[in-house]
Design an enzyme around this catalytic site. Structure first.
Site, PDB file in Angstrom:
ATOM      1  CB  SER A  84      -0.952   0.014   1.203  1.00 51.64           C
ATOM      2  OG  SER A  84      -0.241   0.188   2.413  1.00 51.64           O
TER       3      SER A  84
ATOM      4  CE  LYS B 122      -2.876   2.440   4.727  1.00 53.42           C
ATOM      5  NZ  LYS B 122      -2.690   1.550   3.558  1.00 53.42           N
TER       6      LYS B 122
END
Length: 303
Positions: free
Chosen positions: A78, A156
């Site tokens: 990701s 993230k």
């Protein structure tokens, strides 16, 4: 099953400390006097000896992991191409304040995340409708809005700060009404023998350099990947995620924009869930037969 290693370390520290302390307070003197009277060599019982030896070791590890730096391994794609599957990273645990191990309550405030920071945090759960209210759930499908949320660490990039207005429409990102600029670098280059690379190559992934402007005037230039053929991400705002980032919350996204389960799906990341700021790749393992140790990534500073 998810294991909270900090909680395990804290439990072991308390256990070893209690065993060693209680022995020294109530049992040690009588035991030593008895052995001295018998002119026998003194030795601590095995449980006490183990507790005495391991207590300082576990305590030091706990303190280092809780307040200095903690290692993590990247398990998914990701954050590609910034962070690759198999990268081992170090996370600065005091960048945003000191927190109690296991409980994660901040007791010393040392700053807040900036736009563009790569952060590790405890996943807050998916946003699900429960009547007229939104609740956090561990069930992605929201069939059980009250399913417990597993203790997982996610990573993230911070895109939106509290009070920011964020709009996301496909590859277009706007912060406070201003489009975020990105320059195309070219096609993604990878090893087709690796599953994560094979998907990106088959989907025609391209690499871009995105320019995130901070409030202090500095710019974070970092790489992202786009592959519209793979999936169409949620737009912001949507029925669960408003455009304005709430107070005490941060909007986060993965650099692999079409293959990241992030704030576009589950909303903002609460400040209390922060674990720290990722700052260094200290090891990178691509797997047996698919690259082994990637020496070129070792020592890379994370931007």
């Amino acid at each position: 099953m998810e294991f909270d290693f900090s909680a395990i370390l804290l439990g072991l520290t308390v256990l070893f400390g209690v065993v060693w302390g209680l022995d020294r307070l109530f049992l040690y003197k009588k035991r030593k006097a008895r052995l001295d009277a018998a002119r026998a060599e003194y030795r601590d019982p095995m449980p006490v000896d183990w507790a005495r030896s391991l207590f300082p070791v576990v305590l030091v590890v706990l303190l280092l992991r809780s307040f200095v730096a903690e290692p993590f391994r990247i398990p998914s794609g990701s954050m590609m191409p910034t962070l690759d599957v198999g990268d081992f990273i170090l996370v600065n645990k005091f960048a945003y304040g000191l927190r109690l191990p296991a409980f994660n309550n901040k007791f010393v405030d040392l700053g807040e995340p900036k736009r563009g920071d790569v952060v590790v945090f405890r996943f807050p759960g998916y946003l699900c409708h429960d009547g007229s209210a939104l609740v956090r759930s561990g069930d992605m499908s929201c069939s059980d809005p009250h399913a417990p949320v597993q203790q997982q660490n996610w990573i993230k990039r911070v895109i939106g700060l509290p009070g920011d207005r964020i709009e996301v429409h496909g590859a277009d990102l706007l912060i406070n009404g201003e489009p975020v600029k990105a320059d195309e670098v070219g096609p993604y280059q990878g090893n087709p023998q690796r599953t994560v690379d094979e998907v990106m190559l088959n989907m025609g992934a391209t690499v871009w350099v995105e320019h995130l402007h901070r409030e202090d005037g500095t710019v974070v230039n970092h790489t992202t990947a786009q592959m519209p053929a793979y999936t169409t991400p949620n737009s912001i705002p949507n029925d669960r995620v408003p455009s304005k980032v709430p107070a005490g919350c941060y909007l986060v996204m993965g650099d692999n924009r079409n293959d990241s389960l992030d704030s576009r799906w589950w909303g903002c990341m609460p400040e209390q869930n922060l674990a720290g700021k990722a700052f260094l790749i200290w090891m990178s393992w691509k797997g047996w037969g698919t690259g082994g140790v990637d020496f070129s990534r070792i020592g890379t500073v994370i931007h």
